[in-house]
Design an enzyme around this catalytic site. Sequence first.
Site, mmCIF file in Angstrom:
data_model
loop_
_atom_site.group_PDB
_atom_site.id
_atom_site.type_symbol
_atom_site.label_atom_id
_atom_site.label_comp_id
_atom_site.label_asym_id
_atom_site.label_seq_id
_atom_site.Cartn_x
_atom_site.Cartn_y
_atom_site.Cartn_z
ATOM 1 N N ASP A 275 55.210 37.178 -71.139
ATOM 2 C CA ASP A 275 53.866 37.128 -71.197
ATOM 3 C C ASP A 275 53.368 39.054 -70.578
ATOM 4 O O ASP A 275 52.504 39.013 -71.329
ATOM 5 C CB ASP A 275 53.153 36.062 -70.105
ATOM 6 C CG ASP A 275 52.428 34.501 -71.273
ATOM 7 O OD1 ASP A 275 52.865 35.012 -72.141
ATOM 8 O OD2 ASP A 275 53.312 33.723 -69.816
ATOM 9 N N HIS B 24 61.059 33.599 -64.318
ATOM 10 C CA HIS B 24 60.618 31.920 -65.639
ATOM 11 C C HIS B 24 61.510 30.914 -64.352
ATOM 12 O O HIS B 24 62.435 30.852 -63.929
ATOM 13 C CB HIS B 24 61.556 32.235 -66.957
ATOM 14 C CG HIS B 24 60.981 31.508 -67.878
ATOM 15 N ND1 HIS B 24 62.181 30.560 -68.555
ATOM 16 C CD2 HIS B 24 60.799 32.145 -68.992
ATOM 17 C CE1 HIS B 24 62.111 30.097 -69.694
ATOM 18 N NE2 HIS B 24 60.171 30.422 -69.250
HETATM 19 C C1 LIG Z 1 55.527 31.682 -71.583
HETATM 20 C C2 LIG Z 1 55.412 31.118 -69.789
HETATM 21 O O1 LIG Z 1 54.918 30.630 -70.012
HETATM 22 S S1 LIG Z 1 56.519 32.245 -69.525
HETATM 23 C C3 LIG Z 1 55.380 31.571 -67.619
HETATM 24 C C4 LIG Z 1 54.491 32.708 -67.627
HETATM 25 N N1 LIG Z 1 54.235 32.121 -66.427
HETATM 26 C C5 LIG Z 1 53.895 33.443 -65.487
HETATM 27 O O2 LIG Z 1 54.220 34.360 -65.887
HETATM 28 C C6 LIG Z 1 53.694 33.068 -63.206
HETATM 29 C C7 LIG Z 1 54.665 33.961 -62.793
HETATM 30 N N2 LIG Z 1 55.604 33.661 -62.473
HETATM 31 C C8 LIG Z 1 55.705 31.827 -61.596
HETATM 32 O O3 LIG Z 1 54.792 31.758 -61.229
HETATM 33 C C9 LIG Z 1 57.100 31.360 -61.374
HETATM 34 O O4 LIG Z 1 57.800 32.874 -62.372
HETATM 35 C C10 LIG Z 1 57.170 30.611 -62.639
HETATM 36 C C11 LIG Z 1 55.993 29.614 -63.095
HETATM 37 C C12 LIG Z 1 57.570 30.806 -64.239
HETATM 38 C C13 LIG Z 1 58.955 30.028 -62.346
HETATM 39 O O5 LIG Z 1 57.965 29.147 -61.167
HETATM 40 P P1 LIG Z 1 60.123 28.518 -60.405
HETATM 41 O O6 LIG Z 1 61.315 27.764 -61.610
HETATM 42 O O7 LIG Z 1 59.269 27.625 -59.751
HETATM 43 O O8 LIG Z 1 60.314 30.201 -59.985
HETATM 44 P P2 LIG Z 1 61.719 30.404 -59.217
HETATM 45 O O9 LIG Z 1 62.128 28.879 -59.018
HETATM 46 O O10 LIG Z 1 62.828 31.483 -60.326
HETATM 47 O O11 LIG Z 1 60.849 31.490 -57.862
HETATM 48 C C14 LIG Z 1 62.212 31.878 -57.305
HETATM 49 C C15 LIG Z 1 60.864 32.182 -56.043
HETATM 50 O O12 LIG Z 1 61.437 33.317 -56.803
HETATM 51 C C16 LIG Z 1 59.232 33.245 -56.148
HETATM 52 N N3 LIG Z 1 58.969 33.694 -57.829
HETATM 53 C C17 LIG Z 1 58.702 33.540 -58.928
HETATM 54 N N4 LIG Z 1 58.251 34.124 -59.750
HETATM 55 C C18 LIG Z 1 57.475 35.011 -59.081
HETATM 56 C C19 LIG Z 1 56.712 35.767 -59.514
HETATM 57 N N5 LIG Z 1 56.113 36.404 -60.160
HETATM 58 N N6 LIG Z 1 55.906 36.767 -58.806
HETATM 59 C C20 LIG Z 1 56.241 36.524 -57.427
HETATM 60 N N7 LIG Z 1 57.068 35.575 -56.956
HETATM 61 C C21 LIG Z 1 58.071 35.115 -58.113
HETATM 62 C C22 LIG Z 1 58.842 32.293 -56.116
HETATM 63 O O13 LIG Z 1 57.578 32.157 -55.468
HETATM 64 C C23 LIG Z 1 60.201 31.472 -55.368
HETATM 65 O O14 LIG Z 1 59.885 32.198 -53.950
HETATM 66 P P3 LIG Z 1 60.684 30.907 -52.672
HETATM 67 O O15 LIG Z 1 62.216 30.877 -53.326
HETATM 68 O O16 LIG Z 1 59.894 31.339 -51.839
HETATM 69 O O17 LIG Z 1 59.843 29.884 -52.894
HETATM 70 O O1 LIG Z 2 60.028 27.458 -71.003
HETATM 71 C C1 LIG Z 2 58.935 27.681 -69.939
HETATM 72 O O2 LIG Z 2 59.024 27.157 -68.936
HETATM 73 C C2 LIG Z 2 57.944 28.276 -70.437
HETATM 74 C C3 LIG Z 2 57.404 29.573 -71.710
HETATM 75 O O3 LIG Z 2 58.369 30.703 -71.061
HETATM 76 C C4 LIG Z 2 57.362 28.783 -72.736
HETATM 77 O O4 LIG Z 2 56.903 27.861 -73.020
HETATM 78 O O5 LIG Z 2 57.176 29.931 -73.968
#
Ligand SMILES: CC(=O)SCCNC(=O)CCNC(=O)[C@H](O)C(C)(C)COP(=O)(O)OP(=O)(O)OC[C@H]1O[C@@H](n2cnc3c(N)ncnc32)[C@H](O)[C@@H]1OP(=O)(O)O
Ligand SMILES: O=C([O-])CC(=O)C(=O)O
Length: 375
Positions: A311, A260
């Site tokens: 999700d 997240h």
């Molecule tokens: C309701 C919603 O919208 S909730 C979000 C739904 N989205 C997802 O589930 C997609 C998968 N998750 C992701 O892509 C990301 O966690 C996001 C987009 C939600 C957040 O992105 P960021 O804030 O950039 O993540 P964050 O800074 O915590 O990442 C830290 C590290 O963990 C890794 N990481 C984060 N999430 C994941 C994941 N789901 N799987 C594998 N690696 C991950 C990143 O690649 C990053 O690695 P790096 O430092 O080597 O580049």
């Molecule tokens: O807050 C975010 O970045 C994504 C999320 O979890 C939402 O929209 O529910």
Amino acid sequence: MAEKKLSGAGLRGQSAGETALCTVGKTGAGLTYRGHDIKVLADKAQFEEVAYLLLYGKLPNQAELDAYKARLKGMRKLPDALKTVLENIPASAHPMDVMRTGCSMLGNLETEESFEQQLDHIDRMLAIFPGMINYWYNFSHNGVRVETETEADSIAEQFLWTLHDKKPEPLHVEVMHASLILYAEHEFNASTFTARVCASTLSDIHSCVTGAIGSLRGPLHGGANEAAMDMIEQWTTADEAEEAIMGMLARKDKIMGFGHAIYRESDPRNAIIKEWSLKLSEETGDTNLYAVSERVEAVMWREKKLFCNADFFHASAYNFMDIPTKLFTPIFVCSRVAGWTSHVMEQRANNRIIRPSADYTGPEGAEWVDIADRS
Ligand SMILES: CC(=O)SCCNC(=O)CCNC(=O)[C@H](O)C(C)(C)COP(=O)(O)OP(=O)(O)OC[C@H]1O[C@@H](n2cnc3c(N)ncnc32)[C@H](O)[C@@H]1OP(=O)(O)O
Ligand SMILES: O=C([O-])CC(=O)C(=O)O
């Protein structure tokens, strides 16, 4: 909940404005809507109470809730011109594209002429969206023109009723209320920010929501619930899931439904939807999907300290209720429209056009070359 270190790209950690609607990741409750803990809301409220709280500023009393639900129930009819548009969208279309087009078409037919009408248009979108997507789904996939003016008591029931064209089971309606509440609002997430940017130009409400739908569609945001389902349904045992996840992590694949932008140790919505998923798993006699999901959760925490976001367990929960995977993200729309439009109203009430600056990284002093002389 510990604070996450927030800095770097993606505007992370920078405040982009004020809101009285929601806190995300604050020490304590983790997620609140107008000061109310999400756990209490998901446990005790109906979705309409939460929508009312966000849009009208307070929890409704019984008479207000009854009147609000009756008002929404009376707004479910699809205009004929919208039906015609929906009937022309092929079954191969992505349902989020259908939501985007449907919302935009509604804006052509029932245009917001003045901001004084905003709540009427917002309530109309809340009321019509579930029937709209399911009208398209049933027509394009089954050749059936489903009735959207149902006897359903709530938006939660209306979604399931218009999808399956019959009154749903009470347990499923209860799950849908909780799910819609969990998805309703989340501060300055990408889709809400899109809506606010659009609102800041003094654009109309349908443009704000249409833009937000486009932002929610991506797999890094709302699209993660269906991406998670596509992933977990490949595995028939928890061991198989563990092996596959280890391989994905080794290849540095993103695991959908995990991590997240703001939360660091957990997403408070996960425990709630996970509990519902377990209940539905027991109800349906599932022997693998819930176990696979739990194993993925355990492996991701063990290997990467990454936790399920809202999700991940939504995927299995919706699957147990026979909801087609491609309709998962549209359900998010049916809920988040309450949050988006609350933010639009908040933006309009204290507006300045949102227009940040950029750090230029391109060339300086580029010289003009006549077209005939260019390489
Ligand atoms: C309701 C919603 O919208 S909730 C979000 C739904 N989205 C997802 O589930 C997609 C998968 N998750 C992701 O892509 C990301 O966690 C996001 C987009 C939600 C957040 O992105 P960021 O804030 O950039 O993540 P964050 O800074 O915590 O990442 C830290 C590290 O963990 C890794 N990481 C984060 N999430 C994941 C994941 N789901 N799987 C594998 N690696 C991950 C990143 O690649 C990053 O690695 P790096 O430092 O080597 O580049
Ligand atoms: O807050 C975010 O970045 C994504 C999320 O979890 C939402 O929209 O529910």
